[in-house]
Scaffold this active site. Structure first.
Site, PDB file in Angstrom:
ATOM      1  N   HIS A 138      14.405  -6.772  25.517  1.00  0.00           N
ATOM      2  CA  HIS A 138      14.350  -5.570  26.345  1.00  0.00           C
ATOM      3  C   HIS A 138      15.756  -5.020  26.573  1.00  0.00           C
ATOM      4  O   HIS A 138      16.731  -5.772  26.627  1.00  0.00           O
ATOM      5  CB  HIS A 138      13.676  -5.881  27.680  1.00  0.00           C
ATOM      6  CG  HIS A 138      12.227  -6.214  27.540  1.00  0.00           C
ATOM      7  ND1 HIS A 138      11.245  -5.251  27.474  1.00  0.00           N
ATOM      8  CD2 HIS A 138      11.592  -7.408  27.427  1.00  0.00           C
ATOM      9  CE1 HIS A 138      10.063  -5.837  27.345  1.00  0.00           C
ATOM     10  NE2 HIS A 138      10.248  -7.143  27.310  1.00  0.00           N
TER      11      HIS A 138
ATOM     12  N   GLU B   6       0.755 -13.807  28.365  1.00  0.00           N
ATOM     13  CA  GLU B   6       1.898 -14.421  29.045  1.00  0.00           C
ATOM     14  C   GLU B   6       1.437 -14.913  30.411  1.00  0.00           C
ATOM     15  O   GLU B   6       1.365 -16.110  30.664  1.00  0.00           O
ATOM     16  CB  GLU B   6       3.037 -13.411  29.185  1.00  0.00           C
ATOM     17  CG  GLU B   6       4.261 -13.950  29.910  1.00  0.00           C
ATOM     18  CD  GLU B   6       5.295 -12.864  30.190  1.00  0.00           C
ATOM     19  OE1 GLU B   6       6.462 -13.229  30.422  1.00  0.00           O
ATOM     20  OE2 GLU B   6       4.941 -11.668  30.202  1.00  0.00           O
TER      21      GLU B   6
ATOM     22  N   ASP C 121      14.623 -11.366  28.017  1.00  0.00           N
ATOM     23  CA  ASP C 121      15.630 -10.776  28.907  1.00  0.00           C
ATOM     24  C   ASP C 121      16.739 -11.795  29.163  1.00  0.00           C
ATOM     25  O   ASP C 121      16.739 -12.472  30.201  1.00  0.00           O
ATOM     26  CB  ASP C 121      14.995 -10.368  30.241  1.00  0.00           C
ATOM     27  CG  ASP C 121      13.992  -9.244  30.101  1.00  0.00           C
ATOM     28  OD1 ASP C 121      14.410  -8.122  29.775  1.00  0.00           O
ATOM     29  OD2 ASP C 121      12.790  -9.492  30.310  1.00  0.00           O
TER      30      ASP C 121
END
Length: 340
Positions: free
Chosen positions: A16, A201, A280
């Protein structure tokens, strides 16, 4: 000695935009722009996270929003992508697909279109300055109205062949069913974009199945919960739908208690294509290389199997066929070379 993983050519398909920022850059930009950072993003970094309940996810998202707020100028965007490219190359990444929701930045950079064009220009410049191909995935936000997703899908479709290669769906999968966004994904698929929604997830195997059945997913972001269903793993293997597995992110958010609990080996042995990703790094403290180190050291992957993971990441990417062929040959050469 094992072969060096930083010399293994690979593609990074789950990263991201804000989350790719270096921690040192976050600190510098926060000071430059007068943004107060909480302890979790400064002296107590990386933050202790657990997003398996709504309160935990809210804290994770709040920290992400604060980090995003330090990106105030176009120069900040260019810097972020330049540094991300440098970090990718240092870890052997040769192709990057970076994911961004322009809506989160549009108020600073003149609207959705100008924001996306800024990101694309920054990606082009970063790629030109490094030995890395960079493409952009435009991602809709699951917590916003599906009509917003259609707007983004139409925008992304205008940049096919100009740097945008896929359309995604991110944020808390408990807040929006995949089928609610099928209209946006039909727009994206008709334009020739890859469908790369997050799923599996925070929710189970059914969430992955919905991404495949309702959104015609080419890849699934995360997808680790597919391992709960042998039948679903068989379907993913048959259709060669890759799962973008981010082991240390899964641990960081509480999806798995320990790295060894992330079912990378189970998915791989079932024939499900895997593209390891970092998600991330700014919030989890680990980039792409530690994910590959886990494959070798924790999941017991041989060098031949690690090389196959790299091949799967490249095959699942939107890289040109010529690039895929070149990188496949380089992986063969890495494996043929004697261990150091």
């Amino acid at each position: 000695m094992p072969r060096p993983l930083d010399k293994l050519p690979k593609a990074h398909l789950h990263l991201h935009f804000t989350g790719s920022m270096r921690h040192s850059t976050l600190i510098e930009l926060a000071r430059e722009h007068g943004v107060h950072l909480p302890d979790a993003l400064e002296q107590d970094w990386p933050p202790r996270l657990r997003a398996t309940d709504e309160r935990g996810w809210f804290r994770f998202q709040r920290l992400y929003d604060i980090a995003r707020s330090v990106l105030r100028t176009p120069e900040d965007v260019y810097r972020l992508l330049r540094e991300a490219a440098e970090d990718e190359v240092a870890e052997g990444s040769r192709w990057l697909e970076i994911q961004v929701d322009p809506s989160g930045y549009a108020h600073r950079f003149g609207g959705l279109t100008s924001t996306l064009e800024l990101f694309l220009d920054a990606a082009d410049r970063a790629a030109a300055a490094s030995d890395l191909g960079i493409a952009v995935i435009v991602a809709a936000n699951r917590t916003r109205h599906p009509l917003d997703a259609r707007t983004l899908a139409r925008l992304a479709s205008q940049y096919v062949g100009k740097g945008v290669v896929g359309f995604g769906l991110s944020n808390d999968e408990r807040r929006g069913r995949a089928r609610d966004f099928d209209g946006a994904f039909r727009i994206a698929k008709r334009a020739g974009l890859l469908a790369v929604p997050h799923g599996g997830e925070l929710l189970g195997a059914a969430s992955v199945a919905e991404c495949v059945d309702d959104l015609d997913a080419d890849r699934v972001g995360h997808g680790v919960r597919a391992a709960e269903s042998p039948r679903l793993m068989e379907r993913l293997a048959d259709r060669q739908v890759a799962c973008e597995v981010c082991p240390l992110s899964n641990v960081g958010l509480g999806v798995a208690e320990r790295p060894e609990d992330v079912p990378v080996r189970r998915l791989f042995d079932a024939g499900v294509p895997i593209a390891l990703g970092a998600d991330d790094p700014l919030l989890f403290g680990a980039r792409l290389m530690p994910q590959y180190e886990l494959a070798r050291e924790t999941y017991g992957f041989s060098d031949a199997e690690v090389a196959e993971l790299a091949r799967q990441s490249i095959r699942a990417s939107a890289a040109p066929d010529s690039t895929k062929k070149e990188l496949s040959g380089e992986i063969d050469a890495w494996l043929a070379a004697p261990p150091e």
